[in-house]
Motif scaffolding. Sequence first.
Motif, PDB file in Angstrom:
ATOM      1  N   ILE A   1      11.871 -40.406 -19.165  1.00  0.00           N
ATOM      2  CA  ILE A   1      12.454 -39.561 -20.210  1.00  0.00           C
ATOM      3  C   ILE A   1      11.383 -39.264 -21.244  1.00  0.00           C
TER       4      ILE A   1
ATOM      5  N   ARG B   1      21.031 -41.765 -17.275  1.00  0.00           N
ATOM      6  CA  ARG B   1      21.351 -40.340 -17.367  1.00  0.00           C
ATOM      7  C   ARG B   1      22.839 -40.071 -17.148  1.00  0.00           C
TER       8      ARG B   1
ATOM      9  N   GLU C   1      21.860 -33.034 -19.496  1.00  0.00           N
ATOM     10  CA  GLU C   1      20.802 -32.325 -18.764  1.00  0.00           C
ATOM     11  C   GLU C   1      21.139 -30.852 -18.589  1.00  0.00           C
TER      12      GLU C   1
ATOM     13  N   TYR D   1      17.291 -45.614 -14.489  1.00  0.00           N
ATOM     14  CA  TYR D   1      17.288 -44.224 -14.962  1.00  0.00           C
ATOM     15  C   TYR D   1      18.593 -43.522 -14.605  1.00  0.00           C
TER      16      TYR D   1
ATOM     17  N   GLU E   1      11.216 -44.521 -21.280  1.00  0.00           N
ATOM     18  CA  GLU E   1      10.334 -43.606 -22.014  1.00  0.00           C
ATOM     19  C   GLU E   1       8.870 -43.963 -21.750  1.00  0.00           C
TER      20      GLU E   1
END
Length: 358
Positions: free
Chosen positions: A85, A20, A126, A16, A80
């Motif tokens: 996410i 990101r 973000e 992750y 996901e």
Amino acid sequence: MGKKVEKIYDEKQIIYEIYRMRGLTIQQLCEVVFHSKGYAYKFLQRMKEFGWLQDRMDMKGKIRQAKVYFCTDQAIEMLEREGFINKSVKAKDNTPPRNKMKYTVLTNEVYAALMPFGIYVYDSREWKIKNKMDRNTLVRGGLQMFDGREMGLYLFFSSEQISGAGLSDSMLTRFKHEVKKFPQTNRIAVLCYDLKIYEKMVKVVDKELSTFNELLVIPMGKNGLGFNLLRISRSQIERKAQLETILNARLNESHPSLEGNKQNFAQYVADYGNHESYVVDFLSMNRPGLHHLATHYYRDAFEKDGRHVDLVCWKPNEKELIKKFQQYPHVNIISISSQEISDKYLPRLTTTKIKMKL
């Protein structure tokens, strides 16, 4: 430089983080996650075998700089599915193109430098969503400091680092308009990777952007100095303790005299036993603080109040401040060297287990 941070080896959270930040090198992952490059390499190879990661070399001409790891479609689908996410994107849309590779690596050096010190680094994607900003804005992410304060993050690299980089007049105009339109919690940090960029930014901030609570204009300098200035500014409680050590005085942040002055120029009143003085912290490189001091505590105001001002700064700023406040004999400038910051104050910062935000 602080105690060793406790590492996290949750493979899905590591994937992750790579997702990101759009791509991380082994060195960056070692700063934030792993104990050694050897273990990191084995882990990343295993993730490649799982089909979760792919890699590409960051090149400078024909010279290899570093291997950068990116998420595959399979990894993004897993994130996901696992709830990391909400809406997935294709790996090709989450992977920087080759001409943006160097930019991604340099941007993520901020992530690697600050995360172990409890400063959470938001990716630009973000931060823009969080602050309802346009997709084409210049902001490069955001910071959540150790004490919870949040601020937008701008990075201006030098042309030596990236061909075509710098701070043109048109880009500077864009920056001014952007921070006025999107104040981003009224706190902004600007890292300048070149002295000319820094000087240019300082002139504009001092002239046109003095209304922010915090607008930190920080020169990167040598050996990651800019990172050190941000690290020691991560907590207002820690900063108060640092200032008490520097001044050898007890600081009062709820003194009656601050009721009308705190928002203008002074953060504390220093009690030296036989006298008191106002304290202005410029170690954080907060430019509006200087403006507030100059406009709200000039000679007449001092004669009515009677308290001097202790202005604490980084040593290279001393000459600038002496010139700026030469008509303010009641302002005492107290400077701290880069060596003192790295040898005396940085080691006092505790590092904690990294908090991965889901």
